[in-house]
Write a protein that holds these residues in place. Structure first.
Motif, PDB file in Angstrom:
ATOM      1  N   TYR A 719       0.829  -1.212   0.000  1.00 40.21           N
ATOM      2  CA  TYR A 719       0.000   0.000   0.000  1.00 40.21           C
ATOM      3  C   TYR A 719       0.862   1.260   0.000  1.00 40.21           C
ATOM      4  N   GLU A 720       2.097   1.136  -0.444  1.00 37.61           N
ATOM      5  CA  GLU A 720       3.008   2.276  -0.407  1.00 37.61           C
ATOM      6  C   GLU A 720       2.565   3.371  -1.367  1.00 37.61           C
ATOM      7  N   SER A 721       2.612   4.590  -0.874  1.00 36.93           N
ATOM      8  CA  SER A 721       2.281   5.751  -1.697  1.00 36.93           C
ATOM      9  C   SER A 721       3.493   6.142  -2.535  1.00 36.93           C
ATOM     10  N   ALA A 722       3.293   7.147  -3.388  1.00 39.19           N
ATOM     11  CA  ALA A 722       4.422   7.661  -4.182  1.00 39.19           C
ATOM     12  C   ALA A 722       5.504   8.219  -3.266  1.00 39.19           C
ATOM     13  N   ALA A 723       5.090   8.820  -2.145  1.00 37.41           N
ATOM     14  CA  ALA A 723       6.078   9.366  -1.206  1.00 37.41           C
ATOM     15  C   ALA A 723       6.881   8.253  -0.539  1.00 37.41           C
ATOM     16  N   ASP A 724       6.199   7.153  -0.188  1.00 36.73           N
ATOM     17  CA  ASP A 724       6.893   6.014   0.413  1.00 36.73           C
ATOM     18  C   ASP A 724       7.909   5.441  -0.556  1.00 36.73           C
ATOM     19  N   LYS A 725       7.493   5.259  -1.786  1.00 37.01           N
ATOM     20  CA  LYS A 725       8.389   4.702  -2.802  1.00 37.01           C
ATOM     21  C   LYS A 725       9.549   5.663  -3.064  1.00 37.01           C
ATOM     22  N   TRP A 726       9.236   6.942  -3.011  1.00 41.79           N
ATOM     23  CA  TRP A 726      10.282   7.958  -3.239  1.00 41.79           C
ATOM     24  C   TRP A 726      11.375   7.869  -2.182  1.00 41.79           C
ATOM     25  N   CYS A 763      14.436  13.910   6.832  1.00 46.64           N
ATOM     26  CA  CYS A 763      13.936  14.924   7.777  1.00 46.64           C
ATOM     27  C   CYS A 763      13.120  16.015   7.096  1.00 46.64           C
ATOM     28  N   ASP A 764      13.695  16.617   6.069  1.00 50.76           N
ATOM     29  CA  ASP A 764      13.060  17.787   5.464  1.00 50.76           C
ATOM     30  C   ASP A 764      11.820  17.438   4.639  1.00 50.76           C
ATOM     31  N   VAL A 765      11.754  16.220   4.125  1.00 50.23           N
ATOM     32  CA  VAL A 765      10.640  15.875   3.237  1.00 50.23           C
ATOM     33  C   VAL A 765       9.755  14.773   3.818  1.00 50.23           C
ATOM     34  N   TYR A 766      10.344  13.576   3.986  1.00 55.27           N
ATOM     35  CA  TYR A 766       9.466  12.431   4.278  1.00 55.27           C
ATOM     36  C   TYR A 766       8.815  12.523   5.651  1.00 55.27           C
ATOM     37  N   ILE A 767       9.572  12.893   6.683  1.00 58.83           N
ATOM     38  CA  ILE A 767       8.964  12.981   8.014  1.00 58.83           C
ATOM     39  C   ILE A 767       7.885  14.059   8.032  1.00 58.83           C
ATOM     40  N   GLU A 768       8.102  15.125   7.301  1.00 55.42           N
ATOM     41  CA  GLU A 768       7.054  16.147   7.185  1.00 55.42           C
ATOM     42  C   GLU A 768       5.831  15.567   6.484  1.00 55.42           C
ATOM     43  N   TYR A 769       6.065  14.761   5.469  1.00 58.30           N
ATOM     44  CA  TYR A 769       4.953  14.145   4.716  1.00 58.30           C
ATOM     45  C   TYR A 769       4.105  13.256   5.617  1.00 58.30           C
ATOM     46  N   THR A 770       4.742  12.514   6.532  1.00 57.15           N
ATOM     47  CA  THR A 770       3.997  11.564   7.357  1.00 57.15           C
ATOM     48  C   THR A 770       2.945  12.235   8.227  1.00 57.15           C
ATOM     49  N   VAL A 773      -0.605  11.976   6.296  1.00 56.88           N
ATOM     50  CA  VAL A 773      -1.080  10.713   5.722  1.00 56.88           C
ATOM     51  C   VAL A 773      -2.444  10.378   6.326  1.00 56.88           C
ATOM     52  N   VAL A 774      -3.372   9.982   5.468  1.00 60.64           N
ATOM     53  CA  VAL A 774      -4.702   9.555   5.927  1.00 60.64           C
ATOM     54  C   VAL A 774      -4.980   8.159   5.384  1.00 60.64           C
ATOM     55  N   GLY A 775      -5.878   7.432   6.007  1.00 61.27           N
ATOM     56  CA  GLY A 775      -6.218   6.076   5.574  1.00 61.27           C
ATOM     57  C   GLY A 775      -5.403   5.050   6.344  1.00 61.27           C
ATOM     58  N   GLU A 776      -6.070   4.010   6.846  1.00 59.74           N
ATOM     59  CA  GLU A 776      -5.405   3.023   7.690  1.00 59.74           C
ATOM     60  C   GLU A 776      -4.295   2.292   6.959  1.00 59.74           C
ATOM     61  N   LYS A 777      -4.585   1.797   5.755  1.00 55.83           N
ATOM     62  CA  LYS A 777      -3.572   1.046   5.009  1.00 55.83           C
ATOM     63  C   LYS A 777      -2.404   1.946   4.629  1.00 55.83           C
ATOM     64  N   GLU A 778      -2.734   3.185   4.267  1.00 54.30           N
ATOM     65  CA  GLU A 778      -1.681   4.128   3.918  1.00 54.30           C
ATOM     66  C   GLU A 778      -0.815   4.442   5.129  1.00 54.30           C
ATOM     67  N   LYS A 779      -1.434   4.595   6.312  1.00 55.03           N
ATOM     68  CA  LYS A 779      -0.675   4.841   7.536  1.00 55.03           C
ATOM     69  C   LYS A 779       0.226   3.651   7.865  1.00 55.03           C
ATOM     70  N   GLU A 780      -0.323   2.447   7.682  1.00 52.33           N
ATOM     71  CA  GLU A 780       0.464   1.233   7.956  1.00 52.33           C
ATOM     72  C   GLU A 780       1.703   1.198   7.059  1.00 52.33           C
ATOM     73  N   ALA A 781       1.499   1.501   5.777  1.00 48.91           N
ATOM     74  CA  ALA A 781       2.633   1.513   4.835  1.00 48.91           C
ATOM     75  C   ALA A 781       3.621   2.609   5.200  1.00 48.91           C
ATOM     76  N   SER A 782       3.102   3.769   5.624  1.00 51.52           N
ATOM     77  CA  SER A 782       3.969   4.887   5.975  1.00 51.52           C
ATOM     78  C   SER A 782       4.808   4.567   7.214  1.00 51.52           C
ATOM     79  N   LEU A 783       4.194   3.936   8.215  1.00 52.87           N
ATOM     80  CA  LEU A 783       4.939   3.578   9.418  1.00 52.87           C
ATOM     81  C   LEU A 783       6.010   2.534   9.110  1.00 52.87           C
ATOM     82  N   ASN A 784       5.669   1.584   8.247  1.00 53.90           N
ATOM     83  CA  ASN A 784       6.649   0.567   7.851  1.00 53.90           C
ATOM     84  C   ASN A 784       7.821   1.219   7.134  1.00 53.90           C
TER      85      ASN A 784
END
Length: 1000
Positions: A719-726, A763-770, A773-784
């Motif tokens: 369920y990784e988003s474009a940001a996760d893959k990035w 720090c400057d991008v991904y942690i700010e992005y987190t 994040v909305v949606g349970e599956k998206e949150k799960e992917a983001s935390l992973n």
């Protein structure tokens, strides 16, 4: 996360403010038990505190034996291979300096990286007895405390005193090395005077004697009056001066004049004629035994075979012809020859069988051969000789002269050539295999430029004088055979014998002189310190005995050291290693640069710019820096200069930076250059970087929650988003490039990749992005994804920053089945194909482009709040992408109120400024109603006028008559200012045009 200032690993350095005074923090009291693992159950502190983070971990690492090399069950090297470094043994004389911190950081970084790759790793510690330096320190201490000399004590009692001093002060170096976090196997620590290493020294000397590689000879040597010992050529620094110069010389209250050529006349025997000679060392004329002229010089052909008369002792001195010693075109064409006190004249003396007259006592005073100057100091005699020559009408002229002054690298005394019986190693046959090893690629020297130095030095190598007139060191295992009833000459090599023990020497003497009665007298001299350190890589592993360590861990892998001891130490290890073991002692040599201060000056106590790494680690006030200077042995004038230097460079002292920041900075500074300029402010920047890492991890742990369980294996949820893959792709790129850089020993590149990932991407991008994040599956992917980045990011940092990474990694939840006790023995990240490839980054890169364009528009149009952003695109896929990340854009663009993604048939409202980010996509900012356009244009026009005025003033200055004579650094500064003002005028003009084009 909010941007915090930190110095990028390879970015151009910006002008920094002066460091703040080291703050006296009141830290929470925490009970740490040495040797036990630190309790990680308490909450993290709000900010990074180096002293707390660095506590206890090192003792626990050692107790758990993480630094001892690991072998298979059968005792073999692990399948991944081995990595072994025998560290350059620091001198036992004092504290480590910042240059040691550089080498230690590089060596330990490589050791930790290789250990995490599953290799058998040994970073072998030890120290060097440092013969000359250590003996000098103890002799000074004896004189200051008790007003006695070593001769008052006697040899055995003095050696006992040195050992006592070593035990008392020698441990300080090890404490510093522990403080720097070096992952040394302390169970294998060695000292060059250990029994095992002494055994190796004795074995080497006797073997080389038996092979006729070591020999005894009476010849001219470099003599240090201060230490009263001979030195090898490498221990002599040649100081170039261009004319009359006054230098401080130990033992003289006033400075001594150098850089002049004294011309004086010798009277020709039975003639009114004179012959003029020139010298830079007129005091040696008391030992002249010839005057040489060129055989083809018409001016002197009538004097061939005649004599001149010495003005002070009436000695007849022959006039000889020598085409090698005399240049027809230089000077007067006549040269004074002093065979006993000049290296060139020594050869002339041998060619012509001249008399060799020694003037010097070991302490630098003149002997009975100096006549009325017997007992006088050499440079006092210099002044007296000139006066006498002048009074006799024999002084012709004294003029400035460019010359090179030989100086002892340790005492800074002026070296005197003097004839002494010494022990030598024939080096020519040893040097060829060492050169061949580099030629055929078996030995790699990095940087490659040092290869040229290697061949130049080894190609014209001199025999190595290995004897020193000291008491502290390895006493030479050579014995003079004094046969009863016979006159035995100590200069006769046939009357010398060597032995690993005195008993062996007796057996050899008996075999050489059967039936004779004799007494053996061991040479009182000791061996050059570099002789024992030349055996270091194999002697510390047990050679000459056949030990398991020698069998499995030799040859070592790498020698890392400063380029300045490439020949002092590295070449000798290679020559002796090849000859004695038949193997190269290592296959790779990395020569790090020499550290200079922020202004490019060589570090010197007299300049006040020598930096103790501990002062950087824990911080120090300016007054404390001054106090440390006062404890040294600087004279009052030097102390004043040094104090002013400290006040200029460190007006507020040195801030506390911590070990990890210092180590990271040392690696980030490391390049293939010969020198690097150390700016403490940059190290403080890495202290802020540590705080960034701390805060990022603290935030992430809160985000993960106390009950978070990571996936059993590193992978994706689907369920990784474009940001996760990035971010995963950026992680993979950093891992790949970090491993490549460390393989190539490109430390500047390695630190750049890991720094950039942590600061600019995680720090400057991904942690700010987190945060958005909305949606349970998206949150799960983001935390992973977040967990993976933290875990792998800390592992990447560990070789550079061992303490903070251990502290933070221990706080991360572990994957199921992972029982790894410490980050020091965790597996280092490797490239993963499933998260590699630029295509994974494309989508989120488009989102980042929108964010950057939005921020830029708001800055350009001076809108800081309630901004309305519009995004238009011709691509349906991009429209869906931007709709998905619209909340992210709002969150990551400070002051943005709304983001509207326009459909393909929709238009933005009138009064919008536009930024084109691709042929298909525009970002628009609603300006109408947000700002007073006319007022903004007026403000910007005033700004342009001010910049133009400043520019005109500099242009007038640079076009003034005589400007071409201005100092280059001033011209460079002015040119920089001109460009800066021109760029500012151009940029502001563009903003005005953009305002005018809005039509509102």
């Amino acid at each position: 996360m909010a941007q915090e200032s930190a110095s990028p690993a390879a970015a151009p350095k910006k002008k920094a403010e002066k460091p703040a005074a080291p703050a006296k923090k009141v830290l929470p009291k925490i009970d740490f038990i040495p040797g036990q693992k630190k309790d990680m159950s308490s909450e993290m502190h709000d900010s990074y505190e180096p002293s707390l983070v660095e506590s206890v971990w090192y003792d626990w690492w050692c107790k758990e034996k993480f630094f001892e090399p690991k072998f298979t069950e059968s005792g073999d090297i692990l399948p991944a291979g081995k990595f072994v470094i025998a560290i350059p043994p620091p001198n036992v004389t004092g504290k480590l300096h910042i240059g040691h911190a550089l080498g230690d950081s590089i060596q330990d970084c490589l050791a930790r990286w290789n250990r995490m790759q599953g290799k058998t790793v040994l970073l072998n510690p030890g120290s060097d007895h440092a013969g000359i330096s250590t003996q000098s320190v103890v002799e000074k201490k004896l004189w200051i405390n008790d007003k006695i000399t070593r001769h008052d004590l006697g040899r055995d009692a003095f050696i006992k005193k040195v050992w006592e001093w070593k035990e008392e002060y020698g441990s300080e170096i090890n404490n510093q090395k522990r403080r720097l976090g070096g992952s040394y196997d302390w169970t294998r620590e060695h000292f060059t005077l250990d029994d095992q290493l002494s055994k190796a020294v004795m074995e080497t000397f006797v073997r080389l004697w038996d092979e006729d590689i070591i020999y005894r000879a009476r010849r001219l040597v470099n003599w240090c009056v201060y230490f009263k010992t001979a030195l090898s050529n490498l221990e002599v620094e040649n100081v170039d001066i261009t004319g009359k110069t006054y230098l401080s010389v130990p033992g003289y209250d006033e400075k001594v004049q150098f850089g002049v050529l004294v011309l004086f006349k010798y009277k020709v025997e039975d003639s009114d004629e004179t012959i003029t000679v020139a010298t830079t060392r007129v005091e040696t004329m008391l030992a002249d035994t010839a005057v040489a002229v060129h055989p083809d010089d018409e001016r002197y052909k009538h004097l061939h075979g005649k004599f001149v008369i010495h003005p002070f002792n009436n000695r007849r001195i022959p006039i000889i012809t020598d085409s090698e010693a005399v240049d027809l075109e230089f000077g007067t064409g006549a040269v004074k020859i002093t065979p006993a006190h000049d290296f060139n004249d020594y050869e002339v003396g041998n060619r012509h069988n001249l008399q060799f007259i020694n003037l010097l006592n070991d302490d630098g005073t003149y002997n009975e051969n100096a006549g009325k100057w017997n007992g006088s100091k050499r440079f006092d005699v210099r002044k007296e000789i000139i006066k006498e020559l002048e009074s006799l009408g024999l002084l012709v002229e004294i003029k400035n002269h460019t010359m090179s002054i030989p100086v002892c690298s340790k005492s800074k005394d002026i070296i005197e050539p003097i004839i002494k019986p010494q022990w030598y190693v024939k080096c020519e046959s040893l040097a060829k295999p060492a050169m061949d090893a580099v030629t055929n690629g078996d030995l790699q020297i990095i940087p490659k430029v040092s290869e040229g130095d290697w061949f130049r030095w080894l190609g014209k190598i001199n025999d190595w004088c290995v004897s020193r007139q000291l008491w502290w060191g390895h006493r030479i295992p050579a014995y003079f055979i004094n046969i009863d009833g016979e006159a035995s000459d100590p200069d006769d090599s046939n009357h010398w014998v060597c032995g690993r023990t005195e008993e062996e020497a007796k057996q050899r003497a008996s075999a050489k002189f059967p039936g004779k009665t004799f007494v053996l007298e061991q040479d009182p001299d000791v061996l050059d310190t570099w002789f024992s350190s030349g055996l270091w890589p194999f002697s510390l592993l047990g050679w000459p005995d056949k030990t398991a360590d020698l069998d499995k861990l030799y040859p070592t892998t790498l020698n890392e050291t400063g380029w300045d001891i490439l020949f002092f130490w590295v070449a000798r290890m290679v020559m002796l290693g090849l000859h004695l073991t038949g193997k190269l002692p290592f296959t790779k040599v990395f020569c790090h640069a020499m550290i200079r201060d922020a202004h490019g000056r060589k570090m010197s106590k007299s300049l006040g710019n020598v930096i103790d790494p501990i002062d950087i680690i824990q911080g120090i006030s300016l007054q404390e820096l001054h106090n440390k200077l006062a404890l040294g042995n600087l004279d009052p004038k030097e102390l004043k200069t040094a104090t002013l230097g400290q006040q200029k460079d460190f007006p507020n002292g040195i801030p506390e930076c911590g070990v990890d920041a210092l180590r990271f900075a040392m690696c980030a500074y490391t390049s293939t250059g010969r020198d690097l300029n150390l700016d403490v402010l940059r190290i403080e920047g890495y202290r802020k970087f540590c705080n960034k890492i701390w805060n990022a991890t603290r935030f992430a742990l809160i985000k993960l929650g106390s009950d978070y369980k990571p996936l059993a294996k590193q992978g994706l949820t689907g369920y990784e988003s474009a940001a996760d893959k990035w971010i995963l792709s950026k992680l993979n790129y950093a891992v790949t490039e970090l491993n490549r850089s460390l393989t190539d020993m490109n430390f500047m590149g390695a630190t750049t990749f890991v720094y950039s990932f942590w600061l600019y991407e995680l720090c400057d991008v991904y942690i700010e992005y987190t945060k958005y994040v909305v949606g349970e599956k998206e949150k799960e992917a983001s935390l992973n994804t977040l967990y993976t980045c933290l875990d792998q990011g800390l592992l990447m940092l560990h070789p550079f920053m061992p303490f903070i990474t251990e502290e933070l990694w221990q706080r991360l939840p572990r994957r199921s089945g992972d029982s790894t006790p410490s980050i020091t023995v965790a597996s280092f990240p490797v490239s993963r194909e499933e998260i590699s490839g630029a295509e994974l980054c494309d989508d989120f890169d488009s989102v980042l482009s929108v964010i950057k364009a939005s921020r830029a528009l708001m800055v350009n149009y001076s809108i800081s709040s309630n901004a309305s952003i519009f995004i238009s695109s011709k691509s349906e896929a991009e429209i869906k992408l931007f709709e998905q990340f619209s909340n992210t854009v709002v969150g990551m663009v400070k002051g943005c109120k709304t983001v509207t993604v326009l459909g393909q048939n929709e238009s933005a409202p009138s009064g919008c400024a536009v930024s084109v980010i691709s042929p298909s996509t525009n970002v628009l900012l609603l300006v109408k109603g947000q700002i007073d356009i006319e007022a903004e244009i007026s403000r910007l026009e005033k700004k342009i006028m001010k910049s133009k005025d400043l520019l005109d003033k500099i242009l007038i200055k640079t076009s003034a008559p005589g400007y071409e004579k201005t100092k280059p650094e001033v011209k460079e500064n002015n040119n920089s200012k001109i460009k800066s003002y021109e760029d500012e005028i151009s940029a502001v003009s563009d903003v005005i045009k953009s305002f005018q084009s809005l039509g509102i």
